[in-house]
Each structure stands twice: as structure tokens, then as C-alpha cells.
Design an enzyme around this catalytic site. Structure first.
Site, mmCIF file in Angstrom:
data_model
loop_
_atom_site.group_PDB
_atom_site.id
_atom_site.type_symbol
_atom_site.label_atom_id
_atom_site.label_comp_id
_atom_site.label_asym_id
_atom_site.label_seq_id
_atom_site.Cartn_x
_atom_site.Cartn_y
_atom_site.Cartn_z
ATOM 1 N N ASP A 196 27.921 -69.770 83.983
ATOM 2 C CA ASP A 196 28.997 -68.790 83.757
ATOM 3 C C ASP A 196 28.539 -67.402 84.212
ATOM 4 O O ASP A 196 29.300 -66.649 84.818
ATOM 5 C CB ASP A 196 29.376 -68.778 82.268
ATOM 6 C CG ASP A 196 29.635 -70.184 81.753
ATOM 7 O OD1 ASP A 196 30.499 -70.861 82.316
ATOM 8 O OD2 ASP A 196 28.939 -70.620 80.812
ATOM 9 N N HIS A 232 30.345 -72.007 75.821
ATOM 10 C CA HIS A 232 30.599 -72.447 77.196
ATOM 11 C C HIS A 232 31.901 -73.248 77.167
ATOM 12 O O HIS A 232 31.918 -74.481 77.203
ATOM 13 C CB HIS A 232 29.422 -73.287 77.698
ATOM 14 C CG HIS A 232 29.641 -73.873 79.071
ATOM 15 N ND1 HIS A 232 29.848 -73.108 80.194
ATOM 16 C CD2 HIS A 232 29.696 -75.167 79.491
ATOM 17 C CE1 HIS A 232 30.018 -73.896 81.238
ATOM 18 N NE2 HIS A 232 29.940 -75.153 80.832
HETATM 19 P P1 NAD Z 1 27.108 -87.676 85.502
HETATM 20 O O1 NAD Z 1 28.055 -88.606 84.827
HETATM 21 O O2 NAD Z 1 27.055 -87.646 86.976
HETATM 22 O O3 NAD Z 1 25.634 -87.969 84.988
HETATM 23 C C1 NAD Z 1 25.346 -88.074 83.632
HETATM 24 C C2 NAD Z 1 24.243 -89.098 83.503
HETATM 25 O O4 NAD Z 1 23.873 -89.141 82.130
HETATM 26 C C3 NAD Z 1 24.669 -90.513 83.911
HETATM 27 O O5 NAD Z 1 23.781 -90.990 84.907
HETATM 28 C C4 NAD Z 1 24.568 -91.311 82.616
HETATM 29 O O6 NAD Z 1 24.125 -92.637 82.831
HETATM 30 C C5 NAD Z 1 23.543 -90.489 81.850
HETATM 31 N N1 NAD Z 1 23.581 -90.696 80.402
HETATM 32 C C6 NAD Z 1 24.647 -90.933 79.620
HETATM 33 N N2 NAD Z 1 24.257 -91.115 78.349
HETATM 34 C C7 NAD Z 1 22.907 -90.963 78.331
HETATM 35 C C8 NAD Z 1 21.925 -91.039 77.324
HETATM 36 N N3 NAD Z 1 22.248 -91.329 76.055
HETATM 37 N N4 NAD Z 1 20.638 -90.846 77.670
HETATM 38 C C9 NAD Z 1 20.302 -90.563 78.941
HETATM 39 N N5 NAD Z 1 21.190 -90.500 79.952
HETATM 40 C C10 NAD Z 1 22.475 -90.694 79.644
HETATM 41 O O7 NAD Z 1 27.377 -86.221 84.902
HETATM 42 P P2 NAD Z 1 26.861 -84.827 85.469
HETATM 43 O O8 NAD Z 1 27.871 -84.303 86.424
HETATM 44 O O9 NAD Z 1 25.445 -84.949 85.875
HETATM 45 O O10 NAD Z 1 27.009 -83.923 84.142
HETATM 46 C C11 NAD Z 1 26.187 -84.166 83.023
HETATM 47 C C12 NAD Z 1 26.637 -83.297 81.861
HETATM 48 O O11 NAD Z 1 26.457 -81.922 82.174
HETATM 49 C C13 NAD Z 1 28.112 -83.439 81.491
HETATM 50 O O12 NAD Z 1 28.246 -83.430 80.077
HETATM 51 C C14 NAD Z 1 28.742 -82.196 82.095
HETATM 52 O O13 NAD Z 1 29.941 -81.830 81.453
HETATM 53 C C15 NAD Z 1 27.632 -81.197 81.837
HETATM 54 N N6 NAD Z 1 27.685 -79.965 82.600
HETATM 55 C C16 NAD Z 1 27.362 -78.817 81.953
HETATM 56 C C17 NAD Z 1 27.348 -77.617 82.636
HETATM 57 C C18 NAD Z 1 27.009 -76.352 81.914
HETATM 58 O O14 NAD Z 1 27.179 -75.263 82.492
HETATM 59 N N7 NAD Z 1 26.525 -76.390 80.693
HETATM 60 C C19 NAD Z 1 27.658 -77.594 83.993
HETATM 61 C C20 NAD Z 1 27.993 -78.779 84.636
HETATM 62 C C21 NAD Z 1 27.995 -79.965 83.920
HETATM 63 C C1 LMR Z 2 31.233 -76.365 84.329
HETATM 64 O O1 LMR Z 2 31.402 -75.289 83.767
HETATM 65 O O2 LMR Z 2 31.388 -76.506 85.563
HETATM 66 C C2 LMR Z 2 30.787 -77.559 83.525
HETATM 67 O O3 LMR Z 2 30.677 -77.244 82.171
HETATM 68 C C3 LMR Z 2 31.623 -78.750 83.757
HETATM 69 C C4 LMR Z 2 32.968 -78.651 83.077
HETATM 70 O O4 LMR Z 2 33.334 -79.575 82.334
HETATM 71 O O5 LMR Z 2 33.669 -77.654 83.294
#
Ligand code: NAD
Ligand code: LMR
Length: 325
Positions: A159, A187
Site C-alpha cells: 500500500d 490492509h
Molecule cells: P496463491 O494461491 O498463488 O498461493 C498461495 C499458496 O499457499 C498456494 O500454493 C497454497 O497451496 C499455499 N497454502 C495454502 N494453505 C497453506 C498452508 N496451510 N500452509 C502452507 N501453504 C499453504 O496465492 P498468492 O497470490 O501467492 O497469495 C498468497 C496470499 O497473499 C493470499 O492470501 C493473498 O491475498 C495475499 N496477498 C497479500 C498481500 C498484502 O499486501 N498483504 C498482497 C498480495 C497478496
Molecule cells: C493486494 O492488495 O493486492 C492484495 O492484498 C491482494 C488483494 O486481495 O487485494
């Protein structure tokens, strides 16, 4: 610093993991002289994919990467880890709020928090990315007392980077001219990206961008809904920018400096945010992995109202996950 850092990454076969791991292994996160051991956690259905990722890491021949462990056992992934990067969890899809993931993802952080408390290194730091990341971080931290809440942070840096880039674009300056941008609170779409106290080329941002309607309108709206806009466009949530933000988050937290940056930390009630929830706050890094919250930034009535709203939402999320705490 130990001779080799053990870095646990959960969800390592996912989208963010794929962008993140080469950046850790190449030295971008911990510096060009720091040897790394990656301890990668996945769930069983993704283990084959993780094997492929490990093969690719090997094929990169990174000089700093000593070993890659892949496992489905949290205790093995977190064993003696100096950093635990908690990415693994479900992303939201189109039309969802991040808080719709509270129950499904929240429970992941119960088991992982307990495992970290039992098995990670004494100097361990935990950074949570999996959404809703503030409340998941609170859940993980609540599972033990050995490390203490100040070791657990959640990522607001994406952000912050979004807000910084947008201010630079509006002002017509390079991104490097923009500083002191902090995103407060959750967030989520209630986050408060503070442009009033941001600096652009040494001046206050509202002096440079003399468009109060934009600063209180489109700017907040665009930053607050950027994640949803990316999901709508890509059909998948942000990954490269999220991995990049985590590199920035960890680097900033490891680099003592007077520079202000933003992290979600356990609130002690600063800026009216309820105590004990994890909220985006302005911090300064005081020693590698340690920070103090900057608690004397001035806010106008508009900002205080926004801070109250996002703090109230975090307290509400805490109530919803009461069973996990
Ligand atoms: P993705 O689905 O591509 O990958 C997530 C991975 O986590 C998968 O490979 C899945 O098998 C694994 N997983 C699920 N449960 C698990 C567990 N108990 N233990 C270990 N691994 C596990 O998703 P992504 O795009 O990599 O996003 C991951 C997370 O990050 C999501 O919750 C997404 O919303 C979040 N995210 C947060 C931000 C932020 O700014 N905070 C930004 C982008 C994404
Ligand atoms: C983001 O801000 O891009 C991540 O938290 C993914 C989402 O769910 O928006």
C-alpha cells in the site's frame, strides 16, 4: 548475524512465492554477502509444484543459496528459522473483501503460530502477507509468548509503494523524490494512506499537489482499492508487486535508519487505534529487526476520522476470530 540465515517461506509454490524466492536467494532481501537456507512449506496438493520451484532455484545457481528444504511439515519449515515469511493462504477472488477469508485463512495461522513459537530461532522475526494479513498476524502472535508481539509484523508496504508511486505520478516527479508515506490501519479498503505528512522533493506533499479534492478523493480511493482493481484486470491477485513489497518490508526492518516507513505492528493505542490489534503505523528501524513506532505525527480531523474507522474495523475483525486467539 549467523553465518547462514534460515528463511522459512509458506505457500512457496504460489504466485507470490514464485516471484519472491529468487529475490531472496539472489541477496536482494538480506544483502549480497548473506548466505541463505530456504525452508519452504506447502500443503500436499502443491508439493509437486514446489519440487519444480526448487529445481528452478537450483538451476539459478545462486552463490548465496546454500540449501533448499521443501516440506509439508510446519515444524520442519520453521525449525531454527531466523525469519518466517507467512504467505501461504487463499487469495480472494473478484467481488470478495479480504475479510471474507478471515475464517478459512485465520485457522492456518493458529497452527503455524504455535509451530513458530515452538521451533523458530530465538531471534526469529515473522512477517505476514497472507490475507487478511493484519488479523492473521495477530492470530499467529497470539499462539505463544516466547518471541513476543514486537517480532510479528504484517505487510502494509504494498500500500505504501502504491501510494508513493501515485503521488510521484501526480506531482510529475521521480518516485525517489517522495518520502514519509505511511499507510495506517488495516490492509483493507478502510486503510488510511497519509499524504498530508508525506514529502515530495523536500516539501510537504499538499504544497506540491495543491489539489485537496484529489488527495482526499481519488488518491485514497485508488490506493485503497488497488488490490481489487488488479484482481479485476488479471483475474489473479497481485504477486510481483507483493513479492517486491515484502523485499522492501524486510530490508527496511533490517536496516537501522531515521527514515520513516510503514508496518502493521501491535498497537499500543497510538493514533486512537485500539490496543492489541495489528495496524499499519509509522516506524523507524532502530536495530536490525527492531523498530519504534513514531507516535507524534499530527493529523487533521479528516485523518482522525479515517483512523477511527480503520481501527474499529480491526477491532471488529478481532471479535470475529475470537476462537483463534
Ligand atoms: P496463491 O494461491 O498463488 O498461493 C498461495 C499458496 O499457499 C498456494 O500454493 C497454497 O497451496 C499455499 N497454502 C495454502 N494453505 C497453506 C498452508 N496451510 N500452509 C502452507 N501453504 C499453504 O496465492 P498468492 O497470490 O501467492 O497469495 C498468497 C496470499 O497473499 C493470499 O492470501 C493473498 O491475498 C495475499 N496477498 C497479500 C498481500 C498484502 O499486501 N498483504 C498482497 C498480495 C497478496
Ligand atoms: C493486494 O492488495 O493486492 C492484495 O492484498 C491482494 C488483494 O486481495 O487485494
Amino acid at each position: 548475524m549467523p553465518s547462514t540465515l534460515r528463511i522459512a517461506v509458506t505457500g512457496a509454490a504460489g504466485q507470490i512465492g514464485y516471484s519472491l524466492l529468487p529475490r531472496i536467494a539472489s541477496g536482494e532481501m538480506f544483502g549480497p554477502d548473506q548466505k541463505i537456507r530456504l525452508q519452504l512449506l506447502e500443503i500436499l496438493p502443491a508439493l509437486d509444484a514446489l519440487r519444480g520451484v526448487a529445481m528452478e532455484l537450483q538451476d539459478c545457481a545462486f552463490p548465496l543459496l546454500e540449501e533448499v528444504v521443501i516440506t509439508t511439515d510446519p515444524d520442519a519449515a520453521f525449525a531454527n528459522a531466523n525469519w518466517c515469511l507467512l504467505v501461504g493462504s487463499k487469495p480472494r477472488g473478484p467481488g470478495m473483501e479480504r475479510s471474507d477469508l478471515l475464517q478459512e485463512n485465520g485457522r492456518i495461522f493458529v497452527g503455524q503460530g504455535a509451530s513458530i513459537d515452538a521451533h523458530a530461532a530465538d531471534d526469529c522475526r515473522v512477517a505476514v502477507v497472507g490475507n487478511p494479513c493484519n488479523t492473521n498476524c495477530m492470530i499467529a502472535a497470539a499462539q505463544g509468548s516466547r518471541l513476543g508481539p514486537e517480532r510479528y509484523t504484517a505487510m502494509m508496504r504494498l500500500d505504501q509503494n502504491r501510494a508513493t508511486a501515485l503521488l510521484a505520478q501526480k506531482a510529475g516527479v521521480a518516485v525517489g523524490e517522495v518520502s514519509d508515506v505511511v499507510v495506517y490501519g488495516n490492509h483493507s479498503s478502510t486503510m488510511y494512506p497519509d499524504a498530508v505528512n508525506a514529502r515530495i522533493a523536500g516539501q510537504s506533499a499538499p504544497e506540491v499537489i495543491a489539489d485537496g479534492d484529489w488527495l482526499r478523493g481519488d488518491f485514497l480511493e485508488t490506493v485503497g482499492h488497488r488490490g481489487a482493481a488488479i484482481i479485476a484486470a488479471r483475474g489473479l491477485s497481485s504477486a510481483a508487486s507483493a513479492a517486491n513489497a515484502l523485499v522492501d518490508h524486510v530490508r527496511a526492518l533490517n536496516t537501522p535508519s531515521d527514515t520513516i516507513h510503514g508496518l502493521a505492528v501491535c498497537s499500543s493505542g497510538e493514533y486512537g487505534i485500539p490496543q492489541g490489534v495489528w495496524a499499519g503505523m509509522p516506524v523507524r528501524t532502530t536495530a536490525p529487526g527492531a523498530f519504534t513506532v513514531v507516535s507524534d505525527i499530527k493529523h487533521d480531523g479528516f485523518a482522525l476520522n479515517a483512523l477511527e474507522k480503520t481501527g474499529t474495523e480491526l477491532a471488529h475483525e478481532r471479535e470475529l476470530v475470537g476462537d483463534f486467539l
